[in-house]
Enzyme design. Structure first.
Site, PDB file in Angstrom:
ATOM      1  N   PHE A 145       0.997  -1.158   0.239  1.00  0.00           N
ATOM      2  CA  PHE A 145      -0.102   0.169   0.070  1.00  0.00           C
ATOM      3  C   PHE A 145       0.962   1.068   0.110  1.00  0.00           C
ATOM      4  O   PHE A 145       1.566   1.562   0.878  1.00  0.00           O
ATOM      5  CB  PHE A 145      -0.935   0.059   1.114  1.00  0.00           C
ATOM      6  CG  PHE A 145      -1.804   1.043   1.137  1.00  0.00           C
ATOM      7  CD1 PHE A 145      -2.984   1.238   0.549  1.00  0.00           C
ATOM      8  CD2 PHE A 145      -1.557   2.523   1.686  1.00  0.00           C
ATOM      9  CE1 PHE A 145      -3.893   2.362   0.264  1.00  0.00           C
ATOM     10  CE2 PHE A 145      -2.206   3.533   1.536  1.00  0.00           C
ATOM     11  CZ  PHE A 145      -3.474   3.654   1.073  1.00  0.00           C
ATOM     12  N   ASP A 230       9.311   2.918   2.162  1.00  0.00           N
ATOM     13  CA  ASP A 230       8.235   3.660   2.262  1.00  0.00           C
ATOM     14  C   ASP A 230       7.937   3.591   3.847  1.00  0.00           C
ATOM     15  O   ASP A 230       7.454   2.354   4.251  1.00  0.00           O
ATOM     16  CB  ASP A 230       7.023   3.062   1.523  1.00  0.00           C
ATOM     17  CG  ASP A 230       5.456   3.872   1.730  1.00  0.00           C
ATOM     18  OD1 ASP A 230       5.767   4.770   2.959  1.00  0.00           O
ATOM     19  OD2 ASP A 230       4.505   3.686   1.017  1.00  0.00           O
ATOM     20  N   LYS A 259       2.636  10.889   7.321  1.00  0.00           N
ATOM     21  CA  LYS A 259       1.453  10.625   8.154  1.00  0.00           C
ATOM     22  C   LYS A 259       1.804  11.473   9.743  1.00  0.00           C
ATOM     23  O   LYS A 259       1.798  12.478   9.782  1.00  0.00           O
ATOM     24  CB  LYS A 259       1.461   9.290   8.465  1.00  0.00           C
ATOM     25  CG  LYS A 259       0.473   8.622   7.439  1.00  0.00           C
ATOM     26  CD  LYS A 259      -0.116   7.309   7.813  1.00  0.00           C
ATOM     27  CE  LYS A 259      -1.133   6.916   6.807  1.00  0.00           C
ATOM     28  NZ  LYS A 259      -0.660   5.989   5.636  1.00  0.00           N
TER      29      LYS A 259
END
Ligand SMILES: *Cc1c(COP(=O)(O)O)cnc(C)c1O
Length: 404
Positions: A145, A230, A259
């Site tokens: 993802f 990531d 985030k």
């Protein structure tokens, strides 16, 4: 059931009526929060065990972050990158130091950081590695993802995320996650990068085999391919270290961050890499109107300073051990598997008992908010400011839900 506890159905109904149905939220209506706790419009309190998918690592409204935001709101909020503002250099230098890299490039959302990483890797491939013009490829993992843009969903293996959004961006090779031989086989002379999550969050907090990330590092170095980690969800304290790669002693060529970098206040993402990689970008070749804006930099600099103390990484490691011990004790009592690191856990509930969604609804009734990922898997990612007692409370509520 959960509908009974709702005394404000209008807000739930209107949220459904006037928005695209691209989410299926639990029907709670939150109006305030502090630390690890959320309060709904009726004053009911919930322990936050999702933390905005790790965007709230420092909890809700951390005083230092809120102070930084307030102070910056009173001075300067946006200049665009056409001018330099006084919050920019400190943020970039301190983040680069935290990452141990020469340079950073600030963006806003995680997906933009991923897109930036892809563009930089391709340019590096053509200009530095010398791959065939127009033929650069990037190796990615099944179950990944990395975000929601058209290019990123082009290499998703989740049909919900990908189907009917084509035509798809070419230039990606998908290999099984955790299989080093498959990854090495997929690399050819036009491979510019391997793009991986060091732990696959959305897939259910999937931790790869111990020797995988060091193996990826070795293969990337041998084949002159960039290793892009990531760390948008796994990074910035979540796993008990600044970066999940650290647990394996691995240093990628490029970190993708997002985030938690925005402190749960503003969207802030960034790419960090050395000058031989990020230096391929020249003026006009990439950018963002809001990337690196003064408000974002003021908040994110405070985030970097919180991380530089090491306190949150330590908390995550120590409290994470407690969380995982508690969850392990539920194996055979409704849980079939627990994975994760630090204050991050993926739980597989016995599918004969209930779905992940149902478990989350029942947890919500008991004042604990969590989110299912797929099927009977749920993810716990509480803010790193959570206390021992609160962890025990969350585990006890989960035990009660599983016991029916
Ligand atoms: C959330 C996430 C992204 C995308 O971030 P957005 O801010 O939602 O665009 C990318 N990669 C990983 C690993 C993520 O968890």
């Amino acid at each position: 059931m959960i509908e009974d506890m709702l005394r404000t159905p209008d807000a739930v109904r209107d949220a459904e009526r006037y928005t695209a149905h691209n989410y299926h939220p639990l029907p709670v209506v939150i109006s305030s929060a502090e630390g690890a706790w959320l309060t709904d419009v009726d004053g009911r309190r919930y322990l936050d065990c999702l933390a905005g998918y790790s965007a709230l690592n420092f909890g809700h409204r951390h005083p230092k972050l809120i102070d930084a935001a307030h102070a910056q709101l009173d001075k300067l909020t946006l200049t665009s990158r056409a001018f330099i503002h006084d919050q920019f250099a400190d943020f970039c230098r301190e983040l680069a130091e935290l990452c141990g890299k020469d340079l950073v490039l600030p963006m806003n959302t995680g997906a933009e950081a991923v897109e930036t990483g892809i563009k930089v890797a391709r340019k590096w491939g053509y200009q530095v590695k010398g791959v065939t013009p127009g033929q650069a490829n990037i190796v990615v993992a099944e179950g990944n993802f990395h975000g929601r843009t058209t290019t990123i969903v082009s290499f998703s293996t989740d049909e919900d995320a990908r189907a009917d959004f084509g035509p798809y961006t070419p230039g990606f090779t998908i290999v099984p996650y955790g299989d080093l031989a498959a990854l090495a086989d997929a690399i050819d002379e036009n491979t510019v990068a391997v793009l991986l999550e060091p732990i696959q969050g959305e897939q259910g907090v999937v931790v790869p085999p111990e020797d995988y990330l060091p193996g990826v590092r070795r293969v990337c170095t041998e084949r002159n391919v960039l290793f892009i980690a990531d760390e948008i969800q796994s990074g910035l304290g979540r796993t008990g270290a600044t970066f999940a790669c650290e647990h394996e002693g691995v240093v990628p060529d490029m970190y993708l961050l997002g985030k938690a970098l925005g402190g749960g206040i503003v969207p802030v993402s960034a790419v960090a890499a050395n000058a031989d990689v990020l230096g391929v970008l020249k003026p006009g070749q990439h950018g963002s109107t809001f990337g690196g804006n003064p408000l974002a930099c003021a908040v994110a600099t405070e985030v970097v300073r919180l991380l530089a103390t090491g306190e949150f990484q330590r908390r995550s490691a120590e409290l994470g051990a407690r969380l995982h011990a508690g969850l392990q004790s539920l194996i055979g009592k409704g849980l079939v598997a627990v994975r994760g690191r630090g204050l991050w856990a993926g739980l597989d509930i016995d599918p004969a008992l209930m779905s992940g969604r149902e478990a989350c609804e029942r947890l919500a009734e008991r004042g604990v908010l969590a989110k299912d990922t797929h099927g009977s898997t749920i993810r716990l990612a509480p803010p790193l400011v959570i206390t021992e007692e609160e962890i025990d409370h969350a585990v006890a509520q989960l035990a009660a839900v599983l016991a029916g």
